[in-house]
Design an enzyme around this catalytic site. Structure first.
Site, short mmCIF file in Angstrom:
data_model
loop_
_atom_site.label_atom_id
_atom_site.label_comp_id
_atom_site.label_asym_id
_atom_site.label_seq_id
_atom_site.Cartn_x
_atom_site.Cartn_y
_atom_site.Cartn_z
N CYS A 115 61.19 58.42 3.81
CA CYS A 115 60.34 59.46 4.38
C CYS A 115 60.85 60.01 5.71
O CYS A 115 60.48 61.10 6.13
CB CYS A 115 58.91 58.94 4.55
SG CYS A 115 58.15 58.54 2.97
N HIS A 252 55.52 64.13 9.42
CA HIS A 252 55.65 63.73 8.01
C HIS A 252 54.24 63.62 7.43
O HIS A 252 53.33 63.12 8.08
CB HIS A 252 56.36 62.38 7.93
CG HIS A 252 56.30 61.77 6.57
ND1 HIS A 252 56.64 62.47 5.45
CD2 HIS A 252 55.91 60.53 6.15
CE1 HIS A 252 56.47 61.69 4.39
NE2 HIS A 252 56.02 60.51 4.79
N ASN A 282 52.35 63.26 -0.33
CA ASN A 282 53.51 62.78 0.42
C ASN A 282 54.77 63.13 -0.38
O ASN A 282 55.02 62.55 -1.44
CB ASN A 282 53.38 61.27 0.60
CG ASN A 282 54.53 60.66 1.38
OD1 ASN A 282 55.55 61.30 1.61
ND2 ASN A 282 54.37 59.41 1.79
O1 UT7 Z 1 55.46 57.92 3.75
C1 UT7 Z 1 55.33 56.79 4.52
C2 UT7 Z 1 54.92 55.65 3.78
N1 UT7 Z 1 53.59 55.60 3.28
C3 UT7 Z 1 52.51 55.64 4.06
O2 UT7 Z 1 52.52 56.01 5.18
C4 UT7 Z 1 51.25 55.17 3.42
C5 UT7 Z 1 50.55 54.25 4.38
N2 UT7 Z 1 49.33 53.68 3.85
C6 UT7 Z 1 48.25 54.43 3.52
O3 UT7 Z 1 48.25 55.64 3.61
C7 UT7 Z 1 47.00 53.68 3.12
O4 UT7 Z 1 47.17 52.31 3.36
C8 UT7 Z 1 46.60 53.89 1.64
C9 UT7 Z 1 46.13 55.31 1.46
C10 UT7 Z 1 47.79 53.59 0.74
C11 UT7 Z 1 45.45 52.98 1.27
O5 UT7 Z 1 44.36 53.15 2.15
P1 UT7 Z 1 43.67 51.90 2.84
O6 UT7 Z 1 42.53 52.42 3.60
O7 UT7 Z 1 44.74 51.15 3.60
O8 UT7 Z 1 43.15 51.11 1.59
P2 UT7 Z 1 43.51 49.62 1.12
O9 UT7 Z 1 44.93 49.54 0.65
O10 UT7 Z 1 43.09 48.68 2.19
O11 UT7 Z 1 42.57 49.49 -0.13
C12 UT7 Z 1 41.14 49.52 -0.01
C13 UT7 Z 1 40.54 49.37 -1.37
C14 UT7 Z 1 41.12 48.20 -2.15
O12 UT7 Z 1 40.09 47.60 -2.86
P3 UT7 Z 1 39.43 46.24 -2.31
O13 UT7 Z 1 40.57 45.24 -2.25
O14 UT7 Z 1 38.87 46.57 -0.96
O15 UT7 Z 1 38.41 45.92 -3.35
C15 UT7 Z 1 42.06 48.87 -3.15
O16 UT7 Z 1 42.23 48.12 -4.32
O17 UT7 Z 1 40.79 50.53 -2.17
C16 UT7 Z 1 41.35 50.15 -3.42
N3 UT7 Z 1 42.23 51.22 -3.88
C17 UT7 Z 1 41.78 52.28 -4.57
N4 UT7 Z 1 40.57 52.64 -4.97
C18 UT7 Z 1 40.44 53.81 -5.62
C19 UT7 Z 1 43.56 51.33 -3.69
N5 UT7 Z 1 43.99 52.48 -4.23
C20 UT7 Z 1 42.91 53.09 -4.78
C21 UT7 Z 1 42.73 54.29 -5.46
N6 UT7 Z 1 41.47 54.62 -5.85
N7 UT7 Z 1 43.73 55.15 -5.72
#
Ligand code: UT7
Length: 325
Positions: A115, A252, A282
């Site tokens: 990225c 980004h 992204n």
């Molecule tokens: O390009 C550079 C690299 N990438 C990034 O910069 C991405 C960086 N990370 C992020 O943007 C965020 O961490 C995400 C958008 C990927 C995830 O958001 P989050 O607020 O960190 O969520 P999380 O990973 O802590 O997940 C929260 C909950 C989980 O469920 P539990 O364990 O709380 O029951 C996940 O299983 O959301 C669940 N979850 C989803 N639910 C519905 C994960 N993906 C999804 C989804 N739809 N697509």
């Protein structure tokens, strides 16, 4: 004392025509429009057509940038293509771009920093231009991340999209101060201790396959704002500028919350943020030049404006650039 600077003469972009909405994804994996919008700010993304290659999207963006710069492709002597999704393992997709543009002189190569690829490519082209080795460069970010995604993994497949963006850089003597046009500074960082936080589980020397993207999203998120603000503040110090001098913040586009959090910590007003993550998702190395081309096309960005680019991603790699338009 005057300085040889890399001036941005033009920019352009390309997006595949197919729009994939959150609602469409919610029919394939256990997710919802509400979750995706709330956690990422993404409403939709573009996905390349079957058979549509990274190099072809790069050529579209390059042609648009050349037209915007009123330049013929023959005046280009350097092509740096930032991508993690090349057409083939080798040769570099940049040489396909070179051939499609009918260029047989100079040099073309790919650069892989995920990225952060566009910021790394900008630094590389700027260094080669300043050295006197090259005088006009196409710097391109182009990606088909749709081909790397595990479409059954809701934690990653909702986040990414395809596209390409490009800028034309040209050597020009400037007075030699922070009011100069062109690239004022680029700062790059990496820390391989984090290489397993965001990676693709395949490759030529390991599995012999392409593999799929794997990410510990929460871990990436946890580091993003601090790494971004640190390298941006370094760029400010190097140029004697501050957040107040920035006219447009072109980050980004990974996640709306990371963008807003970084702007807030840096003290950059929300009105100065260029955002496309809602429409593009992204697009990895393509996201900054795609956002730039958007803000240039609608005339938000004006000659003399100070632009701040930053990116952070797999590696981890991260970096920032200050560019006067
Ligand atoms: O390009 C550079 C690299 N990438 C990034 O910069 C991405 C960086 N990370 C992020 O943007 C965020 O961490 C995400 C958008 C990927 C995830 O958001 P989050 O607020 O960190 O969520 P999380 O990973 O802590 O997940 C929260 C909950 C989980 O469920 P539990 O364990 O709380 O029951 C996940 O299983 O959301 C669940 N979850 C989803 N639910 C519905 C994960 N993906 C999804 C989804 N739809 N697509």
């Amino acid at each position: 004392m005057t300085a040889r600077r890399s001036i941005v003469l033009g920019c352009g972009s390309y997006l595949p025509s197919r729009i994939v909405t959150n609602a469409e994804l919610a029919r394939k994996v256990d997710t919802s429009d509400e979750w995706i919008v709330q956690r990422t700010g993404i409403h939709e993304r573009r996905i390349a057509a079957p058979g549509e290659l990274t190099s072809q999207m790069a050529v579209h963006a390059a042609r648009a940038a050349l037209a915007h710069a009123h330049l013929d492709a023959q005046s280009i002597d350097l092509i740096v293509l930032a991508t993690s999704t090349p057409d083939n393992t080798f040769p570099a997709s940049a040489v396909s771009v070179q051939a499609d543009l009918g260029i047989t002189h100079g040099a073309a190569f790919d650069l892989q920093a995920v990225c952060s690829g566009f910021v790394y490519a900008l630094a590389t082209a700027d260094g080669l231009i300043k050295s006197g080795a090259f005088s006009r460069a196409l710097v391109i970010g182009a990606e088909t991340f749709s081909r790397l995604l595990d479409w059954t993994d809701r934690g990653t497949c909702v986040l990414f999209g395809d596209g390409a963006g490009a800028v034309v850089l040209a050597a020009q003597e400037q007075p030699g101060g922070r009011e100069d046009r062109g690239i004022l500074v680029v700062r790059l960082r990496s820390d391989g201790r984090y290489k397993s936080k965001l990676y693709v589980d395949g490759g030529p020397s390991s599995t012999g396959t392409v593999g799929h993207l794997r990410m510990e999203g929460r871990e990436v998120f946890r580091h993003a704002v601090a790494m971004i603000t640190d390298v941006v503040e370094d760029a400010f110090r190097a140029t004697g500028t501050t957040a107040a001098d920035v006219d447009w913040f072109i980050p980004h586009q990974a996640n709306r919350r990371i963008i807003d959090g970084s702007a807030h910590k840096l003290g950059i007003a929300p009105a100065k943020i260029v955002t496309t993550v809602d429409r593009h998702g992204n697009t990895s190395a393509a996201s900054i030049p795609l956002a730039l081309a958007d803000a240039v096309a609608d005339r938000r960005i004006k000659r003399g404006d100070l632009l701040l680019f930053e990116a952070m991603g797999g590696g981890f790699t991260w970096g920032a650039a200050l560019v006067r338009w």
